[in-house]
Design a protein around this motif. Sequence first.
Motif, mmCIF file in Angstrom:
data_model
loop_
_atom_site.group_PDB
_atom_site.id
_atom_site.type_symbol
_atom_site.label_atom_id
_atom_site.label_comp_id
_atom_site.label_asym_id
_atom_site.label_seq_id
_atom_site.Cartn_x
_atom_site.Cartn_y
_atom_site.Cartn_z
ATOM 1 N N GLN A 34 33.847 -40.136 -10.799
ATOM 2 C CA GLN A 34 34.178 -41.232 -11.712
ATOM 3 C C GLN A 34 35.258 -40.738 -12.693
ATOM 4 O O GLN A 34 35.204 -39.597 -13.148
ATOM 5 N N ARG B 144 33.772 -38.512 -3.734
ATOM 6 C CA ARG B 144 35.168 -38.854 -3.996
ATOM 7 C C ARG B 144 35.465 -40.238 -3.431
ATOM 8 O O ARG B 144 34.847 -40.668 -2.460
ATOM 9 N N SER B 145 36.429 -40.909 -4.067
ATOM 10 C CA SER B 145 36.847 -42.231 -3.604
ATOM 11 C C SER B 145 38.356 -42.252 -3.563
ATOM 12 O O SER B 145 39.015 -41.600 -4.374
ATOM 13 N N TRP B 146 38.865 -43.036 -2.628
ATOM 14 C CA TRP B 146 40.307 -43.027 -2.416
ATOM 15 C C TRP B 146 41.051 -43.883 -3.434
ATOM 16 O O TRP B 146 42.059 -43.491 -3.988
ATOM 17 N N LEU C 270 42.198 -42.443 4.655
ATOM 18 C CA LEU C 270 41.046 -41.604 4.334
ATOM 19 C C LEU C 270 41.060 -40.290 5.120
ATOM 20 O O LEU C 270 40.537 -39.280 4.672
ATOM 21 N N ASP D 92 31.746 -48.240 1.672
ATOM 22 C CA ASP D 92 32.979 -48.963 1.335
ATOM 23 C C ASP D 92 33.319 -48.839 -0.151
ATOM 24 O O ASP D 92 34.401 -48.422 -0.513
ATOM 25 N N VAL D 93 32.365 -49.197 -1.004
ATOM 26 C CA VAL D 93 32.625 -49.152 -2.445
ATOM 27 C C VAL D 93 31.484 -48.441 -3.155
ATOM 28 O O VAL D 93 30.320 -48.644 -2.813
ATOM 29 N N ALA D 94 31.820 -47.612 -4.130
ATOM 30 C CA ALA D 94 30.788 -47.018 -4.982
ATOM 31 C C ALA D 94 30.997 -47.519 -6.400
ATOM 32 O O ALA D 94 32.127 -47.666 -6.850
ATOM 33 N N MET E 291 31.784 -40.124 0.327
ATOM 34 C CA MET E 291 33.165 -40.599 0.303
ATOM 35 C C MET E 291 33.167 -42.111 0.373
ATOM 36 O O MET E 291 32.487 -42.696 1.216
ATOM 37 N N THR E 292 33.884 -42.759 -0.526
ATOM 38 C CA THR E 292 34.014 -44.209 -0.418
ATOM 39 C C THR E 292 35.493 -44.592 -0.429
ATOM 40 O O THR E 292 36.318 -43.879 -0.985
ATOM 41 N N ALA F 238 36.678 -47.185 -1.957
ATOM 42 C CA ALA F 238 37.061 -47.623 -3.301
ATOM 43 C C ALA F 238 35.988 -47.303 -4.326
ATOM 44 O O ALA F 238 34.824 -47.093 -3.982
ATOM 45 N N ARG F 239 36.423 -47.283 -5.556
ATOM 46 C CA ARG F 239 35.545 -46.954 -6.666
ATOM 47 C C ARG F 239 35.643 -48.030 -7.720
ATOM 48 O O ARG F 239 36.719 -48.272 -8.257
#
Length: 236
Positions: free
Chosen positions: A52, A74-76, A106, A200-202, A226-227, A229-230
Amino acid sequence: MRYEWYRWRWAALDWLFPPTCGGCEMPGERWCRDCQVKIAPVAPPFCERCGQTTSGGGLCDRCISSPPKMTAIRSWAVFDGPIREAMHRVKYRRDVALAEALSRPLVGYVRDLNWHLDIIVPVPLSAKRMKERGYNQAALLAKPLALGLGLKYCDKALSRGRDTRSQVGLSLDQRRQNVHGAFSASKSMVSGKAVLVVDDVATSGSTLDSCAEALWHTGAENVYGMTLARAVLSSK
Ligand SMILES: [Zn+2]
Ligand SMILES: [Zn+2]
């Protein structure tokens, strides 16, 4: 299956059914260059544990007070603009080909993290949700990611025992409670393995954490998340 073959199969479908962009609806491609340029990457400084964004890097307050179960998440991209549109389309408008286009960046992203990984596992849907939707959007991202990285894809390694309500609109504590104990893992598939769980999303990371709990419990050697999007946390 080879990654090239998987991608080629979707490209062949584009030829038969010309796509429109998942971010802006422009005809021609599943995901256009303009939307790609508008993507806001989750850029440092971010919490080294939960991923975050923070003001100073290191560990965020939440990870200091109650450390997450994942070794790291981690998120892209930031969940906003065209990526929000696109994820909505994947999830609710059955645009399954779009997920393959979104999974491409990714591959390089995860490779650059230099995590030692053995298997890739999508966050599963409950049997009920799977029946309603017919596909799992996390699996549509996880499978090409596994192929692109040359890692084993195990979509049966985690299962969701009970149906949980959507996390939307819940506070952090409610989110944690909502998914607590919802997952179980297959010992034969995960024992001794370094696992990457893909979603997909966190938002709070509670779903991934609940997956991690099940994976540690069944003897995983390491657990990462791993997502694509965040979402920015609205409440602390
Ligand atoms: Zn576009
Ligand atoms: Zn954190």
